[in-house]
Design an enzyme around this catalytic site. Structure first.
Site, PDB file in Angstrom:
ATOM      1  N   THR A 368       0.877  -1.157   0.000  1.00 62.77           N
ATOM      2  CA  THR A 368       0.000   0.000   0.000  1.00 62.77           C
ATOM      3  C   THR A 368       0.914   1.207   0.000  1.00 62.77           C
ATOM      4  OG1 THR A 368      -1.653  -1.278   1.215  1.00 62.77           O
ATOM      5  CG2 THR A 368      -1.859   1.097   1.383  1.00 62.77           C
ATOM      6  N   THR A 386      -4.283   1.912  -2.226  1.00 67.44           N
ATOM      7  CA  THR A 386      -3.782   0.544  -2.381  1.00 67.44           C
ATOM      8  C   THR A 386      -4.448  -0.165  -3.548  1.00 67.44           C
ATOM      9  OG1 THR A 386      -3.381  -1.521  -1.166  1.00 67.44           O
ATOM     10  CG2 THR A 386      -5.508  -0.465  -0.833  1.00 67.44           C
ATOM     11  N   ASP A 410     -10.107  -9.148   0.533  1.00 72.76           N
ATOM     12  CA  ASP A 410     -10.245  -8.534   1.849  1.00 72.76           C
ATOM     13  C   ASP A 410     -11.618  -8.791   2.468  1.00 72.76           C
ATOM     14  OD1 ASP A 410      -7.736  -7.589   2.169  1.00 72.76           O
ATOM     15  OD2 ASP A 410      -8.202  -5.484   1.902  1.00 72.76           O
ATOM     16  N   SER A 439     -10.885  -2.475   5.931  1.00 68.23           N
ATOM     17  CA  SER A 439      -9.519  -2.039   5.668  1.00 68.23           C
ATOM     18  C   SER A 439      -8.822  -1.690   6.976  1.00 68.23           C
ATOM     19  CB  SER A 439      -9.527  -0.807   4.758  1.00 68.23           C
ATOM     20  OG  SER A 439      -8.227  -0.266   4.618  1.00 68.23           O
TER      21      SER A 439
END
Length: 566
Positions: A368, A386, A410, A439
């Protein structure tokens, strides 16, 4: 070698705001993960732009020169402070789940999670959010036209830049995936063989895509030629995006989280970031019971580890996209809840993580990037962006130069099944059409009576603890560069270990921690913290760039003399 912040005596002394003369910034400062991106931001400031114009230039240039970490095929979070109004804004440009991406789509014939589908290629990609954020910043907060603030990125994409070691190493790690996609291989094999350090890396298709964005704004990416090329690329590789979901993507405006730690007010990222909540839990747990500055190094690490352990457990159980999940914010943010957590911490013994019920949630990778900006008017930006894994999905959409993200990994795609990082998730973070994945990105402002700071970092689940240690470092009187260079340690509940960089603890400190019941795992360095500061007492500005990243840079600028009317 011990941590610098642990050895710095004393905290920043409290000065009543009413008795202190506040001096306006005497210049501007930009810190980012690449010299070319920092230069682009400084260029906008020299032209009379503000911090938000500089942010467009830095963000878009990082999308060109750090494709391993971010890009316009990905997303990000932008924390903004408007000096004219005094308002803070949190801009959520996180990717969203396509309608087609149901959990069932990520299972193989045996009902197991299909890792290849969740991490590589079109099914792993969410709808990109970064282009919409760039348009919003330019149109709503900046002074310069979008085609001006995007010009440095367009120029560098067309003319090229020298490849650096991290890009080459990242490609070697992702080669088997990237070489499956013709446009990806053509981009990386520009001279007919694999990339090498120092080679000129040109992206003419990406330059044209950025030109369409500059000319057409939102519609220049999410509709028209670019959109058609993206939709075709995804379909040709077996994925499914619709023109409606691509053309209806919108950034979200969320209220930042605010809390205090000792002499500092902290403004940071709300859900769907887990960073702000976790940092608030950790710091409130510590602040209500202990003064870290008066403790030994080992005592500090022990107590911070125990607070980290509990905050990451709560991250797992409760957090997700607040537009889809009811997050118990009041409870998690309350000092009473922090006091309850504190009561469960033994001051001399580690708490085994398996005594804290629950299961771990998915965490993004550490590829990221972050940048921080303060301008001469006091506007400031902390932004983290990212594409998730190294080079995202590995798939470049032909004709666009856009490297698609792989943020779908994710999500909790199958409850109880580990994702790319060996961790699992719950329904709170399951994919649904338009939902944003959880996140750890944590762009943050901190302010004391004497200082204003913007900071943030990459590092996946370790972003939170990087920024946390940075806040503590500033509180203990470190310079911006010392904060960026701090040795790091991290605990995320499960696995039950303290991860530490090789230069963080001495052998005796490790032995003392192990006597308390901690396990310590020493690893290579991680993260890439970028921070800037403005001193209200004399108006000076400075910054720090992470020495772990040889291409990162921080640059200051005296007051710009050219002014452009709003």
């Amino acid at each position: 070698m011990g941590s610098a912040w642990a050895k710095t005596p004393g905290a920043v002394s409290a000065v009543p705001v009413a008795t202190q003369q506040v001096v306006a910034p005497k210049g501007a400062v930009v810190a980012s993960g690449h010299q070319l991106a920092t230069n682009a931001g400084i260029q906008m400031l020299r032209m009379g732009g503000n911090a938000f114009d500089a942010a467009v230039a830095v963000s878009s240039t990082l999308s060109v020169v750090e494709p391993i970490s971010s890009g316009i095929g990905g997303g990000g979070f932008f924390l903004l402070h408007d000096a004219r109004t005094g308002k803070d804004v949190f801009l959520d440009a996180r990717e969203t789940s396509p309608e087609s991406a149901t959990p069932e789509q990520f299972l193989d014939a045996q009902g197991n999670l299909d890792i290849n589908k969740s991490q590589n290629g079109p099914w792993s990609a969410g709808i990109p959010g970064l282009p919409a954020a760039l348009v919003h910043l330019a149109e709503r907060h900046g002074r310069l036209p979008l085609n001006v603030s995007l010009a440095p990125a367009i120029h560098i994409a067309r003319q090229g830049f020298p490849l650096y070691a991290r890009m080459v190493k990242g490609y070697e790690e992702r080669k088997d995936v990237m070489d499956r996609f013709p446009a990806s291989k053509a981009l990386m094999w520009q001279d007919g063989d694999a990339p090498e350090v120092g080679e000129l890396f040109k992206q003419p298709d990406l330059a044209r895509t950025l030109e369409r964005l500059a000319a057409g704004g939102y519609d220049g990416f999410y509709k028209g030629e670019t959109a058609q090329l993206l939709l075709k690329a995804v379909a040709d590789e077996g994925g499914r995006w619709t023109p409606q979901e691509l053309g209806s993507y919108a950034v979200k405006f969320r209220e930042p989280l605010r809390f205090s730690y000792r002499n500092w007010s902290v403004t940071t990222a709300p859900p769907p970031s887990s960073g702000g909540i976790a940092m608030q839990e950790i710091l409130q747990t510590i602040d209500g019971g202990w003064n870290l500055n008066a403790m030994s190094r080992v005592e500090q690490v022990h107590l911070l580890t125990e607070a980290m352990r509990r905050a990451y457990r709560d991250r797992t159980i409760y957090l997700g996209d607040p537009d889809f999940v009811k997050v118990p914010m009041a409870r998690l943010q309350s000092k009473e809840y922090a006091a309850g957590l504190r009561a469960t911490i033994h001051p001399q013994k580690a708490t085994p993580s398996d005594l804290l019920i629950g299961q771990p949630a998915p965490l993004e990778d550490d590829e990221t990037t972050h940048f921080s900006i303060i301008d001469s008017e006091g506007n400031r930006v902390a932004a983290t962006q990212t594409v998730n894994l190294l080079y995202g999905s590995g798939m470049v959409a032909p004709g666009t130069g856009v490297l698609l993200n792989d943020e779908m990994d994710d999500f909790a795609l199958k409850p109880g099944t580990p994702n790319a990082f060996g961790v699992m998730g719950f329904e709170a973070n399951a994919p649904k059409p338009g939902k944003r994945m959880l996140s750890s990105m944590s762009p943050t402002f901190i302010e004391s009576p004497t200082d204003v700071v913007a900071l943030g970092a990459p590092g996946g689940s370790r972003i939170i603890t990087e920024v946390l240690l940075g806040i503590i470092g500033y509180d203990q009187g470190l310079s911006s560069q010392q904060v960026a260079a701090l040795p790091r340690f991290h605990h995320q509940w499960l696995p039950d270990t303290i991860y530490a960089e090789h230069n963080t603890f001495s052998p005796q400190e490790i032995a003392d921690l192990e006597k308390m019941g901690h396990k310590v795992t020493v690893q290579k360095t991680w993260g890439n913290l970028q921070t800037v500061r403005y001193r209200k007492t004399d108006g000076t500005v400075d910054g720090g760039t992470d020495p772990r990243n040889p291409v990162g840079s921080v640059q200051t600028l005296r007051r710009a003399v050219i002014k452009v009317a709003r």
